[in-house]
Design a protein around this motif. Structure first.
Motif, PDB file in Angstrom:
ATOM      1  N   LYS B  30      -5.062 -12.250  -6.195  1.00  0.00           N
ATOM      2  CA  LYS B  30      -5.468 -13.108  -7.317  1.00  0.00           C
ATOM      3  C   LYS B  30      -4.314 -14.002  -7.768  1.00  0.00           C
ATOM      4  O   LYS B  30      -4.515 -15.168  -8.096  1.00  0.00           O
ATOM      5  CB  LYS B  30      -5.951 -12.237  -8.497  1.00  0.00           C
ATOM      6  CG  LYS B  30      -7.265 -11.526  -8.220  1.00  0.00           C
ATOM      7  CD  LYS B  30      -8.382 -12.525  -8.002  1.00  0.00           C
ATOM      8  CE  LYS B  30      -9.439 -11.969  -7.086  1.00  0.00           C
ATOM      9  NZ  LYS B  30     -10.318 -12.998  -6.514  1.00  0.00           N
ATOM     10  N   LEU B  31      -3.101 -13.437  -7.775  1.00  0.00           N
ATOM     11  CA  LEU B  31      -1.945 -14.241  -8.182  1.00  0.00           C
ATOM     12  C   LEU B  31      -1.724 -15.390  -7.192  1.00  0.00           C
ATOM     13  O   LEU B  31      -1.451 -16.518  -7.597  1.00  0.00           O
ATOM     14  CB  LEU B  31      -0.696 -13.362  -8.252  1.00  0.00           C
ATOM     15  CG  LEU B  31      -0.612 -12.448  -9.480  1.00  0.00           C
ATOM     16  CD1 LEU B  31       0.515 -11.436  -9.313  1.00  0.00           C
ATOM     17  CD2 LEU B  31      -0.385 -13.273 -10.746  1.00  0.00           C
ATOM     18  N   MET B  32      -1.867 -15.087  -5.911  1.00  0.00           N
ATOM     19  CA  MET B  32      -1.672 -16.145  -4.918  1.00  0.00           C
ATOM     20  C   MET B  32      -2.736 -17.223  -5.067  1.00  0.00           C
ATOM     21  O   MET B  32      -2.462 -18.404  -4.937  1.00  0.00           O
ATOM     22  CB  MET B  32      -1.695 -15.541  -3.510  1.00  0.00           C
ATOM     23  CG  MET B  32      -0.456 -14.709  -3.208  1.00  0.00           C
ATOM     24  SD  MET B  32      -0.192 -14.409  -1.446  1.00  0.00           S
ATOM     25  CE  MET B  32      -1.528 -13.310  -1.043  1.00  0.00           C
ATOM     26  N   MET B  34      -3.982 -18.191  -7.676  1.00  0.00           N
ATOM     27  CA  MET B  34      -3.616 -19.012  -8.832  1.00  0.00           C
ATOM     28  C   MET B  34      -2.326 -19.794  -8.572  1.00  0.00           C
ATOM     29  O   MET B  34      -1.758 -20.395  -9.479  1.00  0.00           O
ATOM     30  CB  MET B  34      -3.432 -18.142 -10.077  1.00  0.00           C
ATOM     31  CG  MET B  34      -4.689 -17.408 -10.523  1.00  0.00           C
ATOM     32  SD  MET B  34      -6.036 -18.506 -10.975  1.00  0.00           S
ATOM     33  CE  MET B  34      -5.492 -19.109 -12.569  1.00  0.00           C
TER      34      MET B  34
END
Lengths: 706, 78
Positions: B30-32, B34
């Protein structure tokens, strides 16, 4: 090339990239809100015409940062785009990308392009990009992405006509791919061949997500399971490596097409500067309080004027028609049942429109994300997130618009909990009830010189509602289970001016949704309540009418008093009156008699109805100040026939206050919860939970105080 | 200047850093998505008054995240 008469278009893209602007620009007010089957996500659709007279049917898909959904609404986007053997399959996807933040937007864009559906990219917010010295070579970008790219400023409608022209001709399927599937998971062709309309990428997406799809046939699940087992396909590894591969491709595209001068990014610098004030430890919270005091004031006080006007218009028109038509049961049903029920729906429109006007301004400008940012830590103490702050505050004016505003909470669990606890907040409908009860039971004496005892009681009741909401939130958090991972990643958009057209459309849309969806239930319940309060078994009501025709016994009353007595007797002999007697044994431990029982039933329509019903029962003509004094006297003198004690003892009145603080006494809330959760399950849980809690708390209160 | 990878959550307002790695597979995807990729530059733009969440400037936008998520991002301070 044959030209289709109708095409289906899907709008997709990241959140905050201007999708709503483009949707409004394309459809104007020719839009409607429906449901995606099986989920609680609103489906916004609209119709518009292309220059070649083709009718275009457009659906606005929920904004998402990736094709892999984090939440229920994002799942819809995947489902519409990937589950292609159904009617909602789009002919063309209009994919929005934020030009000022292209890299991150391209992740989702390349995923969609890889799905092989004809796609056009609307490169939106090109004005913001230019302002910040980000220059994009559009021709090069088209070449790199293999799909048409149209620069656009959807807020001002620039580039929209180009998009319409492009959509008039057939859009080709994209040909490029941004990942090496062979390297990621081996051959997916054998799987995609067996799934209609899919390609290899869609097949692998289905392998990742098929278990969560709502409408997916069993044999396909089996096909996929077999493939997953044969390829030793590991979901997390595939997803991680896919994202890495994509960013490699995207970095290449961005390096070739985007020329970003190393000057400062003006929009972001400005935004940081404004954040210094709006997120300041002191000023930030003061401004937050100021803004929400304004919002609260609007729905609590300003909305009162149009609401009074609506009530006046509805009752005047009702009276007029009532006198016009021949009297009888049909007339009564139409005017007193149906017409006033509709009036009870329309009366909420000012509050809904005002709240959503403010909310849309706050979202459009980017401030709403800051509210979540500021409130997140505080709200987490009570088990919720930053986005629950606005509905809870609005709930102190009215639960109806407050529950509608939970739509902005992405986490399903947080949203449900917020919906469940908002009705505990002391809303404006409780005010007349509290006023009557407090002024009856509490002497008006000064406390500490500056406060008044009655004011302190009112404050305590408001606090009690707030504490009940927090308590309920803890309970709900334990009960409600979810598959969602509680990840909080939130874009803080740059500050921008609000789009007034967009605000108007949202206000109108929210009012329509309430009237058409929740309105039906409210009208139905109010007709039932009207019937129960106006008719009784056998000839009881008729006999009262007859009794009052005979003028021999009425010499000591004037006509007004006589009418009040007649209404009181009618109510006592109506079905509601009988139900009041029937439930008396159940509510006696709470300190209530059958007359209070009647008021509890009629107050299910709305809490403030309690005051009017009590006034009717005690034969007080109206709820004017003079009559309220008379009402308090009559309540004071009321003696329970069986026990010979006062009905409205201190214990009973406090028990009533507690009951009204906690019980779900509002059919409109039930209707709106049913509309927002798309099922009867949640409003029913809420009804029994709240009313059960109210019963228990009132029982304890009365038993301790009596 | 330190060349040790430290969690993003310990950075102070105004600190600049490069992302070295992402722990926790579930959050990292999820961080990637974003934009929080290893190798990306970031700057801590704001820390909420109560110390959580924090907002970082990454790519051309501001991302708000809780400390729970920020712990998963290992960075090198610049």
């Amino acid at each position: 090339m044959s030209e289709p008469k109708k095409i289906k278009i899907a709008l997709a893209g990241n959140p905050n990239c201007g999708k709503t602007s483009l949707f409004n620009e394309l459809t104007g007010l020719r839009q409607k809100v429906g449901n995606f089957p099986g989920v609680t996500v609103d489906k916004k659709t609209g119709i518009f015409f292309l220059p070649n007279k083709t009718e275009a049917f457009v659906v606005d898909l929920p904004g998402t940062y990736s094709i892999y959904p984090r939440r229920v609404d994002e799942m819809i986007t995947f489902e519409v785009l990937a589950n292609l053997d159904n009617d909602s399959r789009p002919d063309v996807i209009v994919l929005l990308a934020d030009a000022s933040n292209l890299k991150r937007n391209l992740l989702f864009c390349t995923q969609v392009i890889d799905m092989g559906i004809p796609t056009v990219i609307a490169l939106n917010m090109i004005d913001v990009a230019e302002k910040n010295n980000i220059r994009i070579d559009v021709a090069k970008l088209e070449e790199e992405l293999g799909v048409p790219v149209i620069p656009m400023n959807a807020r001002e409608g620039k580039g929209v006509d180009k998009l319409l022209n492009l959509l008039s001709s057939e859009v080709a399927k994209p040909k490029r791919s941004f990942i090496d599937l062979q390297k990621l998971c081996g051959d997916a062709k054998e799987l995609s061949n067996k799934i209609p309309y899919s390609n290899e990428y869609i097949a692998t997406l289905l392998a990742v997500l098929h278990k969560e799809l709502n409408h997916f046939q069993a044999e396909k699940h089996k096909l996929i399971e077999e493939w997953v087992a044969a390829k030793k396909f590991v979901v997390a590894r595939f997803q991680g490596e896919e994202v890495l591969q994509r960013y490699n491709s995207i970095n290449r595209v961005v390096n070739n097409c985007v020329n970003e001068e190393q000057k400062e990014n003006k929009s972001l610098e400005n935004t940081s500067r404004i954040d210094k004030i709006l997120l300041h430890p002191l000023w930030g919270y003061l401004i937050f309080l100021g803004v929400f005091f304004l919002v609260f004031q609007a729905i609590f006080a300003w909305a009162q004027y149009p609401m009074d006007l609506i009530s006046l218009v509805f009752s005047s028109v009702g009276n007029y028609i009532h006198n016009l038509l021949p009297s009888g049961i049909i007339n009564d049903l139409l005017i007193q049942g149906l017409w006033s029920g509709i009036g009870g729906v329309v009366v909420f429109i000012p509050q809904i429109m005002l709240l959503f006007g403010f909310i849309t301004i706050l979202e459009d400008t980017g401030y709403m994300a800051r509210v979540s940012f500021l409130m997140d830590k505080l709200m987490r103490i009570v088990g919720l997130g930053g986005k629950s702050a606005v509905p809870l505050i609005s709930g102190m004016a009215c639960a109806i618009p407050a529950i509608m505003s939970t739509r902005n909470i992405e986490s399903w669990k947080d949203r449900i909990i917020t919906i469940m606890v908002v009705p505990f907040m002391s809303c404006s409908a409780r005010l007349p009830v509290y006023t009557l009860l407090v002024s009856f039971a509490v002497p008006s004496q000064p406390v500490l010189g500056i406060f008044n005892m009655r004011g302190m009681w009112m404050l305590a009741l408001y606090l009690f509602g707030f504490i009940a909401a927090i308590f309920a939130s803890f309970i709900m958090k334990l009960i409600i289970k979810t598959k969602e991972k509680g990840i909080f990643l939130m874009e803080l958009p740059i500050y921008r001016f609000p789009r007034w057209g967009n605000i108007g459309v949202t206000m109108f849309e929210k009012a329509m949704v309430f009237v058409t969806d929740a309105g039906k239930i409210i009208v139905a319940i109010s007709v039932v309540l009207w019937f129960l309060a106006s008719y009784g078994p056998g000839d009881e009501i008729k006999n009262i009418d007859k009794k009052f025709v005979d003028t021999s016994f009425n010499s000591k009353y004037n006509t007004q008093e006589l009418d009040a007595i007649k209404q009181s007797e009618k109510l006592a002999h109506s079905y509601v009156g009988h139900i009041g007697h029937f439930i008396e044994p159940a509510i006696a431990p709470l300190g209530f008699d059958w007359k209070i029982g009647i008021s509890l039933i009629t107050a299910f329509a709305a809490r403030e109805v309690f005051v009017g019903t009590i006034a009717t029962i005690y034969s007080v003509g109206s709820t004017s100040d003079m009559d309220m004094k008379k009402l308090r006297e009559r309540m004071h003198n009321e003696i329970n026939a069986q026990t010979g004690k006062k009905v409205f003892s201190f214990a009973t009145v406090v028990s009533l206050m507690i009951f009204f603080a906690l019980a779900m006494q509002c059919m409109s809330t039930i209707a709106v919860v049913r509309r927002e959760t798309k099922s009867w399950k949640w409003p029913m849980i809420q009804l029994f939970f709240m009313t059960g809690l109210a019963y228990l708390a009132s029982f304890i209160t009365y038993q301790l105080l009596k | 200047m330190s060349n040790l990878a430290i969690p993003l959550s310990v950075l102070k307002k105004g600190d600049k850093a490069i992302i070295i790695s992402l722990d926790d597979i579930a959050i990292s995807i999820k961080l990637m998505e974003m934009g929080c990729m290893p190798g990306e530059h970031l700057e801590v733009d704001y820390i909420a008054p109560l110390g959580d969440p924090i907002s970082i400037r990454i790519g051309n936008y501001l991302l708000g995240l809780r400390k729970d998520e920020a712990i998963a991002i290992k960075v090198m301070k610049q």
